[in-house]
Scaffold this active site. Structure first.
Site, PDB file in Angstrom:
ATOM      1  N   ARG A 288       0.823  -1.215   0.000  1.00  0.00           N
ATOM      2  CA  ARG A 288       0.000   0.000   0.000  1.00  0.00           C
ATOM      3  C   ARG A 288       0.857   1.265   0.000  1.00  0.00           C
ATOM      4  NH1 ARG A 288      -2.403  -3.841   3.368  1.00  0.00           N
ATOM      5  NH2 ARG A 288      -4.582  -4.330   2.916  1.00  0.00           N
TER       6      ARG A 288
ATOM      7  N   ASP B 233      -9.848  -4.701   8.544  1.00  0.00           N
ATOM      8  CA  ASP B 233      -8.982  -5.763   9.086  1.00  0.00           C
ATOM      9  C   ASP B 233      -9.631  -6.372  10.339  1.00  0.00           C
ATOM     10  OD1 ASP B 233      -6.142  -4.630   7.679  1.00  0.00           O
ATOM     11  OD2 ASP B 233      -7.667  -3.177   8.214  1.00  0.00           O
TER      12      ASP B 233
ATOM     13  N   ARG C 103     -12.297  -8.639   9.250  1.00  0.00           N
ATOM     14  CA  ARG C 103     -11.714  -9.900   8.743  1.00  0.00           C
ATOM     15  C   ARG C 103     -11.304 -10.790   9.909  1.00  0.00           C
ATOM     16  NH1 ARG C 103      -8.181  -6.668   4.140  1.00  0.00           N
ATOM     17  NH2 ARG C 103      -9.643  -6.968   2.436  1.00  0.00           N
TER      18      ARG C 103
ATOM     19  N   HIS D 262      -2.991   0.243   8.580  1.00  0.00           N
ATOM     20  CA  HIS D 262      -3.762  -0.658   7.703  1.00  0.00           C
ATOM     21  C   HIS D 262      -2.757  -1.135   6.660  1.00  0.00           C
ATOM     22  CE1 HIS D 262      -6.642  -2.358   4.963  1.00  0.00           C
ATOM     23  NE2 HIS D 262      -6.394  -1.457   4.040  1.00  0.00           N
TER      24      HIS D 262
END
Ligand code: NAD
Length: 320
Positions: A93, A153, A156, A180
């Site tokens: 990212r 997250d 998840r 993140h």
């Protein structure tokens, strides 16, 4: 908030996979009254607005959906930024930062010029740093500049733990915090199933559960986006729903706890960094950051994640 205070108005900048998954989930949920779509590709925004409007007859509430201009942000309650480049297979990212920084400069300025005085919500990656960029460019108070952070997250994690312990994810209380991204972490000392500490459950049933399996689950969470991007080039449904959850917490004045990316002002011994932490979210944005009682090794990992975010920020924005 600049509108009449009753109309819930959201502007989405960036009508790609993430922006439109969010917009579609908003429509399905009836989570706002007015939705404005903006994109550098104006035709795309027009087509997306048409497509959503054609579902209105089947939606549970009415909604005013248009493709707009930046001036339409003037009376928006929340501007959600999903514009920019996304990860390609194998790309992390952070490598998106310089490209998305330029995109953000072209967005935040006209949003502010419209007279917008609401809450910025950022999804574009690297989300913690892009949120700090918006904070810097906007001059808004930190509570009104929020990133999606580790909300996805955490969802998840709860899903995977729910499957492991055969429990509804809604009854799993555990957080992913920090960046993140690759340096995020899960403090197991804070994880509960129902009201029971997760490590006690593992210790009580060593034939069924193990700490190694928990660590594999945490690693799977961190690597989830890479896996999905390899399989289908992008991730968007989960983040779309996470953004709706955040928007509903704000509109509802819920004071819900969500791991959004918020500015740390000394909490956890960290200053100025935006990172995913459990925050109380209400009508005015982030009302407060919860300080978890982390164990020393957890605190060190969390701080290392924040140091990484701060170093990248300083390297990129020469704020030494
Ligand atoms: P996408 O390429 O499908 O969409 C990006 C959109 O932004 C395009 O429609 C493009 O035209 C628009 N855009 C680009 N520059 C613009 C500008 N200057 N002004 C206005 N619009 C502009 O990408 P995507 O899959 O929707 O991903 C968007 C971002 O969301 C990426 O940075 C991605 O990494 C991120 N993302 C974040 C999370 C999270 O948990 N926060 C999850 C998934 C994806």
């Amino acid at each position: 908030m600049q509108n009449n205070g009753f109309t819930k108005k959201v502007a989405v900048v960036g009508t790609g996979f993430v922006g439109m998954s969010f917009a579609y989930a908003l429509l399905c949920d009836g989570a706002c009254d007015e939705l404005v779509l903006l994109d550098i590709d104006r035709e795309k925004a027009v087509g997306e607005a048409m497509d959503l409007n054609h579902g209105l007859a089947f939606a549970k509430t009415n909604m005013n959906i248009t493709a707009g201009e930046y001036r339409d942000c003037a009376d928006a309650d929340i501007v959600v930024i999903c514009a920019g480049v996304s990860q390609k297979p194998g790309e992390d990212r952070i490598s998106l930062l310089q490209r998305n920084r330029k995109v953000f400069e072209s967005i935040v300025e006209p949003v502010l010029a419209s007279g917008f005085d609401g809450i910025f919500l950022v999804a574009t990656n690297p989300v913690d740093i892009m949120t700090r960029v918006v904070y810097r460019l906007s001059g808004f108070s930190s509570g009104r500049v929020i990133g999606s952070g580790t909300t996805l997250d955490t969802a998840r994690l709860r899903y995977l733990l729910g499957a492991y312990f055969t429990v509804d994810p809604k009854n799993v209380h555990a957080y992913v915090i920090g960046e993140h991204g690759d340096s995020e972490m899960t403090p197991w000392s804070q994880a509960l199933v129902g009201t029971k500490p997760i490590r006690d459950i593992v210790a009580g049933q060593p034939d069924r559960f193990s700490l190694e399996a928990l660590d594999r689950i945490a690693a799977d969470v961190t690597n989830a986006a890479y896996r999905i991007i390899r399989a289908k080039n992008a991730t968007y449904y989960g983040i779309g729903l996470a953004l709706v959850r955040i928007v509903k917490a704000i509109f509802g004045g819920e004071n819900s706890v969500l791991t959004v990316s918020a500015k740390l002002c000394g909490e956890y011994g960290v200053q100025d960094v935006f990172a995913g932490v459990p925050c109380i979210l209400g009508r005015e944005g982030v009302r407060g950051v919860l300080t978890l009682e982390l164990e020393p090794h957890e605190m060190e990992r969390f701080r290392a994640s924040c140091r990484l975010l701060d170093r990248i920020w300083k390297d990129s924005f020469s704020e030494k």
